[in-house]
Design a protein around this motif. Sequence first.
Motif, PDB file in Angstrom:
ATOM      1  N   GLU A 243       0.824  -1.206   0.000  1.00 36.59           N
ATOM      2  CA  GLU A 243       0.000   0.000   0.000  1.00 36.59           C
ATOM      3  C   GLU A 243       0.864   1.266   0.000  1.00 36.59           C
ATOM      4  OE1 GLU A 243      -3.040  -0.201   3.014  1.00 36.59           O
ATOM      5  OE2 GLU A 243      -3.354  -2.339   2.647  1.00 36.59           O
ATOM      6  N   VAL A 244       0.372   2.256  -0.699  1.00 39.37           N
ATOM      7  CA  VAL A 244       1.098   3.517  -0.885  1.00 39.37           C
ATOM      8  C   VAL A 244       0.138   4.666  -0.579  1.00 39.37           C
ATOM      9  CG1 VAL A 244       2.174   4.989  -2.636  1.00 39.37           C
ATOM     10  CG2 VAL A 244       2.530   2.510  -2.715  1.00 39.37           C
ATOM     11  N   PHE A 245       0.629   5.680   0.135  1.00 34.87           N
ATOM     12  CA  PHE A 245      -0.253   6.799   0.536  1.00 34.87           C
ATOM     13  C   PHE A 245       0.369   8.128   0.130  1.00 34.87           C
ATOM     14  CE2 PHE A 245      -1.039   3.206   3.201  1.00 34.87           C
ATOM     15  CZ  PHE A 245      -2.419   3.141   3.253  1.00 34.87           C
ATOM     16  N   TYR A 246      -0.495   9.067  -0.207  1.00 30.70           N
ATOM     17  CA  TYR A 246      -0.060  10.420  -0.558  1.00 30.70           C
ATOM     18  C   TYR A 246      -0.702  11.380   0.427  1.00 30.70           C
ATOM     19  CZ  TYR A 246       1.433   8.206  -4.861  1.00 30.70           C
ATOM     20  OH  TYR A 246       2.058   7.384  -5.772  1.00 30.70           O
ATOM     21  N   PHE A 247       0.146  12.130   1.142  1.00 27.47           N
ATOM     22  CA  PHE A 247      -0.361  13.094   2.120  1.00 27.47           C
ATOM     23  C   PHE A 247      -0.432  14.485   1.493  1.00 27.47           C
ATOM     24  CE2 PHE A 247      -0.649  10.833   6.139  1.00 27.47           C
ATOM     25  CZ  PHE A 247      -0.015   9.640   5.810  1.00 27.47           C
ATOM     26  N   GLY A 248      -1.557  15.155   1.717  1.00 25.28           N
ATOM     27  CA  GLY A 248      -1.729  16.517   1.212  1.00 25.28           C
ATOM     28  C   GLY A 248      -0.936  17.479   2.083  1.00 25.28           C
ATOM     29  N   VAL A 249      -0.003  18.236   1.478  1.00 24.17           N
ATOM     30  CA  VAL A 249       0.804  19.166   2.270  1.00 24.17           C
ATOM     31  C   VAL A 249       0.047  20.481   2.416  1.00 24.17           C
ATOM     32  CG1 VAL A 249       2.954  18.082   1.475  1.00 24.17           C
ATOM     33  CG2 VAL A 249       2.094  20.086   0.305  1.00 24.17           C
ATOM     34  N   PRO A 250       0.325  21.242   3.504  1.00 18.61           N
ATOM     35  CA  PRO A 250      -0.377  22.519   3.684  1.00 18.61           C
ATOM     36  C   PRO A 250      -0.141  23.441   2.481  1.00 18.61           C
ATOM     37  CG  PRO A 250       0.820  21.907   5.685  1.00 18.61           C
ATOM     38  CD  PRO A 250       1.232  20.932   4.624  1.00 18.61           C
ATOM     39  N   ALA A 251      -1.148  24.242   2.154  1.00 16.23           N
ATOM     40  CA  ALA A 251      -1.054  25.135   0.997  1.00 16.23           C
ATOM     41  C   ALA A 251       0.184  26.017   1.097  1.00 16.23           C
ATOM     42  CB  ALA A 251      -2.305  26.013   0.913  1.00 16.23           C
ATOM     43  N   GLY A 252       0.955  26.072   0.017  1.00 16.55           N
ATOM     44  CA  GLY A 252       2.107  26.963  -0.046  1.00 16.55           C
ATOM     45  C   GLY A 252       3.335  26.466   0.701  1.00 16.55           C
ATOM     46  N   ASP A 253       3.254  25.310   1.347  1.00 19.18           N
ATOM     47  CA  ASP A 253       4.390  24.773   2.116  1.00 19.18           C
ATOM     48  C   ASP A 253       5.312  23.999   1.167  1.00 19.18           C
ATOM     49  OD1 ASP A 253       6.131  23.531   3.843  1.00 19.18           O
ATOM     50  OD2 ASP A 253       4.591  23.089   5.351  1.00 19.18           O
ATOM     51  N   ALA A 278       4.110  17.843  -8.435  1.00 19.27           N
ATOM     52  CA  ALA A 278       2.963  18.207  -9.284  1.00 19.27           C
ATOM     53  C   ALA A 278       1.653  18.189  -8.494  1.00 19.27           C
ATOM     54  CB  ALA A 278       2.877  17.278 -10.500  1.00 19.27           C
ATOM     55  N   GLY A 279       1.750  18.525  -7.207  1.00 22.55           N
ATOM     56  CA  GLY A 279       0.541  18.608  -6.392  1.00 22.55           C
ATOM     57  C   GLY A 279      -0.117  17.274  -6.096  1.00 22.55           C
ATOM     58  N   ARG A 280       0.638  16.158  -6.283  1.00 18.82           N
ATOM     59  CA  ARG A 280       0.036  14.821  -6.090  1.00 18.82           C
ATOM     60  C   ARG A 280       0.108  14.354  -4.642  1.00 18.82           C
ATOM     61  NH1 ARG A 280      -3.132  15.355  -9.450  1.00 18.82           N
ATOM     62  NH2 ARG A 280      -3.826  13.242  -9.004  1.00 18.82           N
ATOM     63  N   GLY A 281       0.890  15.053  -3.812  1.00 13.03           N
ATOM     64  CA  GLY A 281       0.988  14.654  -2.409  1.00 13.03           C
ATOM     65  C   GLY A 281       2.349  14.067  -2.063  1.00 13.03           C
ATOM     66  N   PHE A 282       2.619  14.028  -0.764  1.00  7.01           N
ATOM     67  CA  PHE A 282       3.886  13.542  -0.209  1.00  7.01           C
ATOM     68  C   PHE A 282       3.732  12.034  -0.010  1.00  7.01           C
ATOM     69  CE2 PHE A 282       6.408  12.898   3.800  1.00  7.01           C
ATOM     70  CZ  PHE A 282       7.649  13.310   3.335  1.00  7.01           C
ATOM     71  N   LYS A 283       4.488  11.269  -0.797  1.00  7.21           N
ATOM     72  CA  LYS A 283       4.270   9.813  -0.820  1.00  7.21           C
ATOM     73  C   LYS A 283       4.965   9.122   0.356  1.00  7.21           C
ATOM     74  CE  LYS A 283       5.395   5.814  -3.754  1.00  7.21           C
ATOM     75  NZ  LYS A 283       5.610   5.370  -5.138  1.00  7.21           N
ATOM     76  N   VAL A 284       4.249   8.217   0.993  1.00  9.14           N
ATOM     77  CA  VAL A 284       4.811   7.420   2.086  1.00  9.14           C
ATOM     78  C   VAL A 284       4.348   5.972   1.880  1.00  9.14           C
ATOM     79  CG1 VAL A 284       4.901   7.081   4.591  1.00  9.14           C
ATOM     80  CG2 VAL A 284       4.679   9.393   3.658  1.00  9.14           C
ATOM     81  N   ALA A 285       5.310   5.045   1.889  1.00  6.21           N
ATOM     82  CA  ALA A 285       4.945   3.652   1.604  1.00  6.21           C
ATOM     83  C   ALA A 285       5.711   2.680   2.494  1.00  6.21           C
ATOM     84  CB  ALA A 285       5.233   3.341   0.138  1.00  6.21           C
ATOM     85  N   PRO A 286       5.004   1.853   3.232  1.00  7.75           N
ATOM     86  CA  PRO A 286       5.693   0.794   3.977  1.00  7.75           C
ATOM     87  C   PRO A 286       6.271  -0.227   2.998  1.00  7.75           C
ATOM     88  CG  PRO A 286       3.447   1.129   4.789  1.00  7.75           C
ATOM     89  CD  PRO A 286       3.571   1.872   3.497  1.00  7.75           C
ATOM     90  N   ASP A 287       7.470  -0.709   3.294  1.00 10.38           N
ATOM     91  CA  ASP A 287       8.163  -1.634   2.394  1.00 10.38           C
ATOM     92  C   ASP A 287       8.023  -3.087   2.864  1.00 10.38           C
ATOM     93  OD1 ASP A 287      10.023  -2.254   0.266  1.00 10.38           O
ATOM     94  OD2 ASP A 287      11.571  -2.481   1.808  1.00 10.38           O
TER      95      ASP A 287
END
Length: 402
Positions: A243-253, A278-287
């Motif tokens: 599973e792979v997750f994309y976290f939305g970062v605060p606007a302008g950060d 490209a505004g897709r989010g900060f990816k975090v994935a357990p390996d």
Amino acid sequence: MLGTTLMPRRGRGQAPAVARGATFDVAVVGAGVFGSWTAYHLQRGGRRVALIDAYGPANARGSSGGQSRVIRMGYGDQEIYTRWSMRSLELWKALLGQAARPTQFQAAGVLWLAREQDSLATKTLETLGRLGVRHERLERHQLAARWPQIDLGPIAWGIHEPDSGFLMAFHVVQTVAQMAVAEGAVYLQEGVRPPSGRGELATLTTHSGRTVSARTFVLACGPWLPKLLPDLLGERIFPTRQEVFYFGVPAGDERFQSPAMPVWVDFAEEIYGIPDFAGRGFKVAPDRHGPPIDPDSLERVPSAETMALVHEFVGRRFPALKNAPIVASEVCQYENTSNGDFLIDRHPELSNVWLVGGGSGHGFKHGPAVGEYVAARIADGKPVEAKFSLATKAKVQKRAVF
Ligand SMILES: Cc1cc2nc3c(=O)[nH]c(=O)nc-3n(C[C@H](O)[C@H](O)[C@H](O)COP(=O)(O)OP(=O)(O)OC[C@H]3O[C@@H](n4cnc5c(N)ncnc54)[C@H](O)[C@@H]3O)c2cc1C
């Protein structure tokens, strides 16, 4: 001019070269990263190639179908993978340059986060030094000064690979497949039935009943290899849910985008991530390997358990993202071999059939080198490295390549 995402489709009833019964030099089944690069190298080398895929190049079920993949040079003391990463990065950049899509590779840098006693990172440091890969060792205070948005916790030191980064995964595979077609390969979107018999294979049959004739066949079917060849690979390739997750970062950060944030890997916690792009989010994935799956029927919806795990990790390691929402997710699969070494070998009973797969959660970056290696072995007939052979693929998992 090639389209940006769509393959020139030659679907049912629209594949004249195949329908007329032409014999290809090589039919490559599977247009993931391994098959597409293999087809590209073979076609460029003057072979007449058919590239066949059931669902399309880098489709959402395939292991190559994600948004992004890491390319790093560090591999502990597994020097061959460092060498292949180095060669692959050259080939990725050359092909993406030729296709006028250089931004599909992002040189964001890769940061290894190491513990005090960290043999994988220590061996990596030695290998990178020996092979002349540009890198720097950073002590904890240097990490803290350069990346204050990371709460280091138990991390004692790190390795930074400034020239590494990430690839826009499904886009780059589609680019490779398109470039193979631009070189003259024929693409066919069909599912292929399992091969049968012994000796030399003359044809493969598709689910719609079409036959594809070739002198050589390459089965690069990723996590489907155990289904295609159950007797041979049913117990030797282990597809696991990831599973792979994309976290939305605060606007302008901008702290979680390149150049402020590199790709990072934390092998001790079995987790890694890719900066927001490209505004897709900060990816975090357990390996860590998940449960076994079937790539055709898997429901690709993330589990509450893994969501909780990544939320906890992100809040701890990247405190500014503690309350960041998950804005997208992917459920994919690794196609693991017993220890993580790739499978690249001839079929033991079908002399002109090649088995190519077992990317084991780290194969993507190596697509160019794998394709080059397969094309070279088809041309020169030499034996493959023992570590890639079918004989070394055990039936019990014991991961050794990270
Ligand atoms: C979540 C996740 C993260 C990863 N992260 C990284 C990373 O950061 N860096 C890295 O280097 N690697 C990474 N990997 C590993 C890497 O993505 C895979 O090892 C690699 O993509 C495997 O490619 P493949 O071509 O072997 O398989 P696939 O991409 O699965 O391709 C196989 C193709 O075969 C086709 N096919 C199957 N059966 C048939 C049939 N019978 N007839 C016709 N076509 C068929 C399928 O449709 C599919 O397109 C990751 C993998 C996952 C799942």
